[in-house]
Write a protein that holds these residues in place. Structure first.
Motif, PDB file in Angstrom:
ATOM      1  N   LYS A 165     -40.790  17.022   9.967  1.00 42.06           N
ATOM      2  CA  LYS A 165     -40.956  18.155   9.188  1.00 42.06           C
ATOM      3  C   LYS A 165     -40.059  18.018   8.006  1.00 42.06           C
ATOM      4  CE  LYS A 165     -43.126  20.958  12.668  1.00 42.06           C
ATOM      5  NZ  LYS A 165     -42.993  22.300  13.658  1.00 42.06           N
ATOM      6  N   ILE A 166     -40.728  17.933   6.817  1.00 44.95           N
ATOM      7  CA  ILE A 166     -39.770  17.981   5.595  1.00 44.95           C
ATOM      8  C   ILE A 166     -39.147  19.383   5.493  1.00 44.95           C
ATOM      9  CG2 ILE A 166     -39.649  17.735   2.946  1.00 44.95           C
ATOM     10  CD1 ILE A 166     -41.496  15.469   3.452  1.00 44.95           C
ATOM     11  N   THR A 167     -37.808  19.459   5.201  1.00 47.39           N
ATOM     12  CA  THR A 167     -37.072  20.775   4.975  1.00 47.39           C
ATOM     13  C   THR A 167     -37.651  21.566   3.802  1.00 47.39           C
ATOM     14  OG1 THR A 167     -34.809  19.877   5.920  1.00 47.39           O
ATOM     15  CG2 THR A 167     -34.888  21.696   4.533  1.00 47.39           C
ATOM     16  N   LYS A 168     -37.884  22.890   4.114  1.00 51.40           N
ATOM     17  CA  LYS A 168     -38.160  23.849   2.955  1.00 51.40           C
ATOM     18  C   LYS A 168     -37.652  23.692   1.700  1.00 51.40           C
ATOM     19  CE  LYS A 168     -38.647  28.706   2.174  1.00 51.40           C
ATOM     20  NZ  LYS A 168     -38.576  30.229   2.506  1.00 51.40           N
ATOM     21  N   GLY A 169     -38.300  23.575   0.451  1.00 49.39           N
ATOM     22  CA  GLY A 169     -37.832  23.504  -0.687  1.00 49.39           C
ATOM     23  C   GLY A 169     -37.419  22.072  -1.188  1.00 49.39           C
TER      24      GLY A 169
END
Length: 315
Positions: A165-169
């Motif tokens: 899961k790619i980090t928010k932002g």
């Protein structure tokens, strides 16, 4: 203070608006501590504000940061306070290097692999100690990889990639940096199959990480092939990238969360500790503890309107 050492202090609130009361309180603390006056302020968003100083008694950014460290610590639960040079390199980043695990992505990949080998608690305990700079990273990696011996990994790569899961932002941050001409790299103490996957997803220029050794049956041998990508390797690679892309070192930045990211932060023009371990936060040039890595753009001096304009042009 010389022209190259002019200072900007950026306030970034955690999750809510930056209140006028908090700004006034911190402004008084800054003026009293540094025995200076605030020359000007510039809103970057309703959560972020630049403060420009004049007639500062301290002679360097590092000294100024040290003087303000009690306020940085005291307010760390509600706002990040970033102290840096206000020069041409602040916004003009030409090489930006990222750690992968717990930075570009939420997970630690080795712990995802360890879950398949039923050794996740043991691996996590070693990871936490390494990221907090309590044990040597190379030794910690060898210990963790040894626990994975015998796992048939070749059939698990795609399954694990699907869990990342790619980090928010991150997408917005990287879009702006790329549009502004930055070269982007992921330097990971993790593993190349996953670092290359994330680099492709984010359209990075460079990916460098470790390689797990497998036997002829596709099972892990418990060893790592070649030189280990540790903190020293990250620092050396960052400098190599600056040379490759003809980038002044001052125009480079390292973003990471662990102790093995500190050497690269120390040689880079600037470093950001992203939701990092306590020891790393204290040692890094600045800390960012919000819920979106897009907020790093405030550290670089971008306003919300500039960010939105750059992103919209790229869509």
């Amino acid at each position: 203070m010389t022209n190259s050492e002019k200072i900007v202090i950026t306030l970034i609130a955690h999750g809510s608006k930056l209140s006028a009361e908090l700004v006034q309180q911190l402004s008084r603390d800054i003026e009293n501590t540094l025995r200076c006056q605030i020359k000007d302020t510039k809103p970057l968003s309703d959560r972020a504000l630049d403060i420009y100083l004049e007639d500062v008694v301290s002679s360097t950014v590092e000294e100024t940061r040290g003087l303000l460290s009690p306020f940085i610590e005291a307010n760390s639960e509600i706002v990040d306070i970033i102290v840096q040079r206000n020069d041409q390199y602040r916004k003009n980043k030409k090489v930006v290097v990222f750690d992968m695990d717990s930075t570009l992505i939420y997970q630690e990949v080795i712990e995802l692999i360890a879950a398949y080998a039923d050794v996740e608690p043991q691996v996590k305990a070693i990871t936490d100690r390494a990221m907090n700079n309590e044990i040597d990273f190379k030794e910690s990696l060898r210990e963790r990889v040894a626990l994975l011996e015998g796992l048939k990994i070749d059939t698990l790569y795609d399954e694990i990639k699907g869990k990342l899961k790619i980090t928010k932002g991150v997408h917005e941050l990287c879009k702006v940096l790329s549009a502004e001409g930055s070269k982007l790299a992921v330097l990971s103490g993790g593993f190349i199959q996953f670092a290359s996957f994330i680099a492709k997803e984010l359209k990075f220029d460079v990916a460098k990480a470790n390689t797990l050794e497998m036997d002829t049956e596709g099972k892990l041998t418990g060893k790592v092939l070649g030189d280990i990508v540790d903190g020293q390797c990250k620092a050396e690679t960052l400098l190599e990238l600056c040379e490759k892309y003809q980038c002044p070192v001052e125009a480079s930045c390292m973003v990471g969360d662990g102790g093995n990211d500190l050497p690269a932060m120390s040689v880079a023009g600037f470093g950001i500790a992203w939701n990092a371990k306590p020891r790393v936060q204290k040692a890094a040039p600045c800390r960012l503890n919000t819920d979106s890595l897009r907020d790093a753009l405030y550290i670089f001096g971008y306003t919300d309107s500039e960010i939105e304009s750059i992103i919209s042009k790229g869509n």
